[in-house]
Design a protein around this motif. Structure first.
Motif, mmCIF file in Angstrom:
data_model
loop_
_atom_site.group_PDB
_atom_site.id
_atom_site.type_symbol
_atom_site.label_atom_id
_atom_site.label_comp_id
_atom_site.label_asym_id
_atom_site.label_seq_id
_atom_site.Cartn_x
_atom_site.Cartn_y
_atom_site.Cartn_z
ATOM 1 N N ASP A 272 34.882 62.137 46.540
ATOM 2 C CA ASP A 272 34.149 61.034 45.905
ATOM 3 C C ASP A 272 34.046 59.827 46.833
ATOM 4 O OD1 ASP A 272 35.433 61.617 42.530
ATOM 5 O OD2 ASP A 272 33.752 62.510 43.621
ATOM 6 N N SER A 273 35.061 59.624 47.661
ATOM 7 C CA SER A 273 35.106 58.438 48.514
ATOM 8 C C SER A 273 34.054 58.460 49.621
ATOM 9 C CB SER A 273 36.501 58.292 49.133
ATOM 10 O OG SER A 273 36.825 59.450 49.879
ATOM 11 N N VAL A 274 33.497 59.635 49.926
ATOM 12 C CA VAL A 274 32.518 59.723 51.019
ATOM 13 C C VAL A 274 31.144 60.188 50.536
ATOM 14 C CG1 VAL A 274 34.388 60.244 52.622
ATOM 15 C CG2 VAL A 274 33.005 62.120 51.695
ATOM 16 N N LYS A 275 31.048 60.547 49.278
ATOM 17 C CA LYS A 275 29.792 61.065 48.736
ATOM 18 C C LYS A 275 28.683 60.029 48.901
ATOM 19 C CE LYS A 275 30.732 63.691 45.371
ATOM 20 N NZ LYS A 275 31.124 64.221 44.040
ATOM 21 N N GLY A 276 27.544 60.483 49.432
ATOM 22 C CA GLY A 276 26.424 59.582 49.660
ATOM 23 C C GLY A 276 26.445 58.911 51.014
ATOM 24 N N ARG A 277 27.571 58.995 51.715
ATOM 25 C CA ARG A 277 27.683 58.371 53.050
ATOM 26 C C ARG A 277 27.862 59.409 54.151
ATOM 27 N NH1 ARG A 277 31.893 55.268 54.257
ATOM 28 N NH2 ARG A 277 33.334 56.310 52.813
ATOM 29 N N PHE A 278 28.570 60.499 53.853
ATOM 30 C CA PHE A 278 28.845 61.547 54.826
ATOM 31 C C PHE A 278 28.016 62.781 54.505
ATOM 32 C CE2 PHE A 278 33.501 60.301 56.048
ATOM 33 C CZ PHE A 278 33.076 59.000 56.299
ATOM 34 N N THR A 279 27.640 63.514 55.566
ATOM 35 C CA THR A 279 26.903 64.766 55.400
ATOM 36 C C THR A 279 27.519 65.838 56.280
ATOM 37 O OG1 THR A 279 24.848 63.547 54.976
ATOM 38 C CG2 THR A 279 24.661 65.887 55.518
ATOM 39 N N ILE A 280 27.897 66.936 55.660
ATOM 40 C CA ILE A 280 28.440 68.067 56.407
ATOM 41 C C ILE A 280 27.325 69.083 56.647
ATOM 42 C CG2 ILE A 280 29.185 69.300 54.315
ATOM 43 C CD1 ILE A 280 31.632 70.271 55.916
ATOM 44 N N SER A 281 27.329 69.689 57.826
ATOM 45 C CA SER A 281 26.328 70.701 58.153
ATOM 46 C C SER A 281 26.919 71.666 59.163
ATOM 47 C CB SER A 281 25.047 70.052 58.706
ATOM 48 O OG SER A 281 25.319 69.361 59.907
ATOM 49 N N ARG A 282 26.193 72.726 59.448
ATOM 50 C CA ARG A 282 26.673 73.688 60.439
ATOM 51 C C ARG A 282 25.496 74.379 61.099
ATOM 52 N NH1 ARG A 282 30.476 77.628 57.443
ATOM 53 N NH2 ARG A 282 30.449 78.759 59.434
ATOM 54 N N ASP A 283 25.734 74.834 62.320
ATOM 55 C CA ASP A 283 24.762 75.625 63.080
ATOM 56 C C ASP A 283 25.496 76.870 63.533
ATOM 57 O OD1 ASP A 283 23.038 76.777 64.894
ATOM 58 O OD2 ASP A 283 22.396 74.876 65.747
ATOM 59 N N ASN A 284 25.323 77.957 62.801
ATOM 60 C CA ASN A 284 26.074 79.172 63.115
ATOM 61 C C ASN A 284 25.674 79.769 64.467
ATOM 62 O OD1 ASN A 284 27.603 79.001 60.790
ATOM 63 N ND2 ASN A 284 26.266 80.353 59.611
#
Length: 123
Positions: free
Chosen positions: A62-74
């Motif tokens: 909840d503390s990072v929702k809307g500010r952080f984005t996780i992603s990946r490139d397999n």
């Protein structure tokens, strides 16, 4: 065995951005879900974000929702954590971790961990 190496940490002013990377060794990265965790001075390590093997499912604290984005490139065996609107309370060592099961918010579910990268946000 999987080896994880985090990079991209540093010193940034409040309101700024950083992008962390987590590079994985081996050919099994695409079969593993991964998570980001952080540990601030004097505090326990806590969950930040997690992503499924194909990248279609993500979870955030909840503390990072809307500010952080996780992603990946397999194809590159690499995962990312884009951190925007950083706050001094985001200051911590950030760790990436992987597991063979579904994405999880529980640290104990993860099998392999990186060494961490320091993120410092000044006010």
């Amino acid at each position: 065995q999987v080896q994880l190496v985090e990079s991209g940490g540093g010193l940034v002013q409040a309101g700024g951005s950083l992008r962390l990377s987590c590079a994985a060794s081996g050919r099994t990265f695409s079969r593993r879900s991964m998570g980001w965790f952080r540990q601030a001075p004097g505090k326990e390590r806590e969950f930040v974000a997690a992503i499924s093997r194909a990248g279609s499912i993500t979870y955030y604290a909840d503390s990072v929702k809307g500010r952080f984005t996780i992603s990946r490139d397999n194809a590159k065996n690499t995962a990312y954590l884009q951190m925007d609107s950083l706050k001094p309370e985001d200051t911590a060592v950030y760790y990436c971790a992987v597991r063979t099961g579904a994405a999880s918010q529980q640290q104990t579910d993860y099998n392999y961990w990186g060494q961490g990268t320091q993120v410092t946000v000044s006010s």
